[in-house]
Design an enzyme around this catalytic site. Structure first.
Site, PDB file in Angstrom:
ATOM      1  N   HIS A   1      -5.785  -8.997  -2.543  1.00 41.42           N
ATOM      2  CA  HIS A   1      -6.078  -9.334  -1.155  1.00 41.42           C
ATOM      3  C   HIS A   1      -7.319 -10.218  -1.071  1.00 41.42           C
ATOM      4  O   HIS A   1      -8.232 -10.107  -1.891  1.00 41.42           O
ATOM      5  CB  HIS A   1      -6.327  -8.075  -0.321  1.00 41.42           C
ATOM      6  CG  HIS A   1      -5.239  -7.059  -0.400  1.00 41.42           C
ATOM      7  ND1 HIS A   1      -5.142  -6.160  -1.438  1.00 41.42           N
ATOM      8  CD2 HIS A   1      -4.191  -6.795   0.436  1.00 41.42           C
ATOM      9  CE1 HIS A   1      -4.086  -5.379  -1.242  1.00 41.42           C
ATOM     10  NE2 HIS A   1      -3.512  -5.742  -0.130  1.00 41.42           N
TER      11      HIS A   1
ATOM     12  N   MET B   1      -2.523  -7.289   6.169  1.00 40.72           N
ATOM     13  CA  MET B   1      -3.542  -8.080   5.471  1.00 40.72           C
ATOM     14  C   MET B   1      -3.006  -8.720   4.191  1.00 40.72           C
ATOM     15  O   MET B   1      -3.754  -8.938   3.233  1.00 40.72           O
ATOM     16  CB  MET B   1      -4.754  -7.190   5.155  1.00 40.72           C
ATOM     17  CG  MET B   1      -5.348  -6.515   6.378  1.00 40.72           C
ATOM     18  SD  MET B   1      -6.603  -5.280   5.946  1.00 40.72           S
ATOM     19  CE  MET B   1      -6.817  -4.449   7.524  1.00 40.72           C
ATOM     20  N   SER B   2      -1.711  -9.018   4.162  1.00 42.52           N
ATOM     21  CA  SER B   2      -1.114  -9.569   2.945  1.00 42.52           C
ATOM     22  C   SER B   2       0.137 -10.371   3.292  1.00 42.52           C
ATOM     23  O   SER B   2       0.355 -10.752   4.436  1.00 42.52           O
ATOM     24  CB  SER B   2      -0.742  -8.428   1.984  1.00 42.52           C
ATOM     25  OG  SER B   2       0.310  -7.644   2.536  1.00 42.52           O
TER      26      SER B   2
ATOM     27  N   HIS C   1      -2.944   0.862  -4.700  1.00 42.44           N
ATOM     28  CA  HIS C   1      -2.489  -0.300  -5.476  1.00 42.44           C
ATOM     29  C   HIS C   1      -2.846  -0.039  -6.932  1.00 42.44           C
ATOM     30  O   HIS C   1      -3.993  -0.219  -7.355  1.00 42.44           O
ATOM     31  CB  HIS C   1      -3.137  -1.583  -4.957  1.00 42.44           C
ATOM     32  CG  HIS C   1      -2.695  -1.968  -3.587  1.00 42.44           C
ATOM     33  ND1 HIS C   1      -1.688  -2.887  -3.354  1.00 42.44           N
ATOM     34  CD2 HIS C   1      -3.101  -1.526  -2.364  1.00 42.44           C
ATOM     35  CE1 HIS C   1      -1.522  -3.004  -2.044  1.00 42.44           C
ATOM     36  NE2 HIS C   1      -2.361  -2.193  -1.423  1.00 42.44           N
TER      37      HIS C   1
ATOM     38  N   ASN D   1       1.232   2.716  11.309  1.00 41.46           N
ATOM     39  CA  ASN D   1       0.360   3.074  12.431  1.00 41.46           C
ATOM     40  C   ASN D   1       0.664   2.176  13.623  1.00 41.46           C
ATOM     41  O   ASN D   1       1.304   1.122  13.481  1.00 41.46           O
ATOM     42  CB  ASN D   1      -1.111   2.927  12.045  1.00 41.46           C
ATOM     43  CG  ASN D   1      -1.481   1.504  11.676  1.00 41.46           C
ATOM     44  OD1 ASN D   1      -1.185   1.044  10.561  1.00 41.46           O
ATOM     45  ND2 ASN D   1      -2.102   0.785  12.593  1.00 41.46           N
TER      46      ASN D   1
ATOM     47  N   ALA E   1       2.601  -2.354   4.020  1.00 41.92           N
ATOM     48  CA  ALA E   1       2.324  -1.404   5.093  1.00 41.92           C
ATOM     49  C   ALA E   1       1.728  -2.206   6.241  1.00 41.92           C
ATOM     50  O   ALA E   1       0.855  -3.046   6.024  1.00 41.92           O
ATOM     51  CB  ALA E   1       1.344  -0.332   4.622  1.00 41.92           C
TER      52      ALA E   1
ATOM     53  N   HIS F   1      -7.341   4.052   6.457  1.00 44.86           N
ATOM     54  CA  HIS F   1      -6.492   3.744   5.305  1.00 44.86           C
ATOM     55  C   HIS F   1      -5.825   4.996   4.740  1.00 44.86           C
ATOM     56  O   HIS F   1      -4.693   4.946   4.257  1.00 44.86           O
ATOM     57  CB  HIS F   1      -7.320   3.050   4.220  1.00 44.86           C
ATOM     58  CG  HIS F   1      -6.495   2.457   3.120  1.00 44.86           C
ATOM     59  ND1 HIS F   1      -5.523   1.497   3.340  1.00 44.86           N
ATOM     60  CD2 HIS F   1      -6.466   2.691   1.780  1.00 44.86           C
ATOM     61  CE1 HIS F   1      -4.956   1.170   2.202  1.00 44.86           C
ATOM     62  NE2 HIS F   1      -5.502   1.883   1.236  1.00 44.86           N
TER      63      HIS F   1
ATOM     64  N   SER G   1       0.815  -1.217   0.000  1.00 45.74           N
ATOM     65  CA  SER G   1       0.000   0.000   0.000  1.00 45.74           C
ATOM     66  C   SER G   1       0.848   1.266   0.000  1.00 45.74           C
ATOM     67  O   SER G   1       1.658   1.486   0.899  1.00 45.74           O
ATOM     68  CB  SER G   1      -0.913   0.024   1.231  1.00 45.74           C
ATOM     69  OG  SER G   1      -1.838  -1.026   1.189  1.00 45.74           O
TER      70      SER G   1
ATOM     71  N   TYR H   1      -9.591  -9.858   1.127  1.00 44.95           N
ATOM     72  CA  TYR H   1     -10.757  -9.040   1.463  1.00 44.95           C
ATOM     73  C   TYR H   1     -11.403  -8.386   0.236  1.00 44.95           C
ATOM     74  O   TYR H   1     -12.517  -7.853   0.321  1.00 44.95           O
ATOM     75  CB  TYR H   1     -10.415  -7.986   2.515  1.00 44.95           C
ATOM     76  CG  TYR H   1      -9.385  -6.950   2.113  1.00 44.95           C
ATOM     77  CD1 TYR H   1      -9.685  -5.920   1.214  1.00 44.95           C
ATOM     78  CD2 TYR H   1      -8.114  -6.972   2.667  1.00 44.95           C
ATOM     79  CE1 TYR H   1      -8.753  -4.967   0.864  1.00 44.95           C
ATOM     80  CE2 TYR H   1      -7.168  -6.008   2.331  1.00 44.95           C
ATOM     81  CZ  TYR H   1      -7.495  -5.022   1.430  1.00 44.95           C
ATOM     82  OH  TYR H   1      -6.562  -4.067   1.089  1.00 44.95           O
ATOM     83  N   GLU H   2     -10.719  -8.414  -0.909  1.00 44.69           N
ATOM     84  CA  GLU H   2     -11.325  -7.919  -2.142  1.00 44.69           C
ATOM     85  C   GLU H   2     -12.306  -8.932  -2.731  1.00 44.69           C
ATOM     86  O   GLU H   2     -12.977  -8.640  -3.723  1.00 44.69           O
ATOM     87  CB  GLU H   2     -10.246  -7.601  -3.173  1.00 44.69           C
ATOM     88  CG  GLU H   2      -9.340  -6.449  -2.782  1.00 44.69           C
ATOM     89  CD  GLU H   2      -8.207  -6.245  -3.771  1.00 44.69           C
ATOM     90  OE1 GLU H   2      -8.439  -5.585  -4.798  1.00 44.69           O
ATOM     91  OE2 GLU H   2      -7.095  -6.765  -3.516  1.00 44.69           O
TER      92      GLU H   2
END
Length: 304
Positions: A88, A221-222, A66, A245, A118, A259, A35, A90-91
């Site tokens: 991902h 998440m990756s 992306h 973060n 990230a 995000h 990201s 989640y997509e």
């Protein structure tokens, strides 16, 4: 079309052949940009770019930060291919499709995969803007049965039961830490454990506490699923996280993450991640089969 069909060697080969017919470049290093880290791909010389939407069987990248291009080019004189944006779960994609490009890379002749992401810090010793060399990962999805290798095993790529105790190449990690010291980055470059969760929501306080208790330093998440497939294919792997973060582990905390904030930190710190990764690539032997000490020392002396 059933998942097993798209997971097949034939589909991977069709995609690889399509790319090989359209570029004369023959990279040995593949880089996945996380990201907001697309500028790394933009830094390649002698670029040839392909939209994901034009590449047979490639998924589409739908997340902000992306871009959705596969870029061939040179980094420090070495031919590379960069994914400017990843996919991902989640997509809405199954993990076998998220990791489809890794097997295509293997058929292109790739020998080494470099993954960037990230991530949110779980460890209290990490600060926003730090870089973390990934020493190991916790594939939380894999532990719950969502593994990209689930289903029939494609023997051409690798064994039914691949080992992951050495998932992240020790020699390259050592080289990266030495490079960080040489660049003056030692104060904000660490080495630790990455945990992959499904997303797309950020973690609850209880979840963050659990992940930290399990031994994770950062969470995202990756990455882990991509690394599983890369090691199954016999690729060497190096991973680098940008801490964008701090994950909240305190119910009284007033800060929250979004995000947009992640992308902003990525934008401000991406140049340092890019410099570190570029210097690591430049210090690798030309065939990527080893991190030759003599060549590395010469590179350091020359300031390469």
């Amino acid at each position: 079309m059933q998942p097993a069909e798209k997971f097949s060697f034939e589909c991977c080969q069709e995609t690889a052949d399509w790319l090989l017919a359209r570029t004369t470049q023959r990279p040995r290093i593949a880089i996945i940009c996380g990201s907001g880290l697309g500028p790394l791909a933009d830094s390649l010389k002698n670029q040839e770019s392909f939209k994901y939407t034009d590449i047979p069987h490639f998924p589409r990248s739908t997340v902000a930060g992306h871009d959705g291009h596969l870029i061939f080019g040179e980094l420090k004189g070495k031919q590379c291919v960069c994914m400017k944006g990843r996919f991902h779960m989640y997509e809405g994609y199954p993990l076998w499709k998220v990791t489809f490009p890794i097997r295509v890379f293997k058929l292109l002749g790739i020998e080494m995969l470099m993954v960037t992401n990230a991530a949110g810090a779980l460890s209290d010793s990490y600060n926003i803007g730090d870089l973390m060399i990934i020493q190991d990962h916790i594939n939380l999805l894999g532990l719950t049965g969502e593994n990209p290798l689930r289903g029939p095993n494609e023997e051409w790529f690798g064994p039914r039961f691949p080992a992951l105790s050495d998932a992240y190449d020790r020699k390259i990690r050592t080289l990266a830490m030495e490079t960080a010291r040489r660049l003056g980055y030692a104060s904000f470059v660490k080495e630790g454990v990455y945990c992959m969760v499904a997303g797309p929501n950020f973690e609850s306080v209880a979840e963050a506490r659990l992940l930290h208790l399990l031994g994770a330093d950062v969470v995202g998440m990756s990455t882990a699923a991509e690394v599983v497939v890369a090691r199954h294919c016999g690729l060497r792997v190096f991973g680098l996280s940008l801490i964008t973060n701090k994950v909240t582990k305190d119910y009284d905390a007033k800060e929250s993450v979004d995000h947009h904030g992640v992308l902003e930190v990525s934008r401000r710190r991406a140049s340092m991640l890019q410099m570190l990764l570029t210097e690591v690539v430049g210090s690798l032997d030309s065939d990527t089969s080893s991190c030759g000490q003599k060549e590395t020392e010469t590179s350091y002396q020359n300031g390469a």
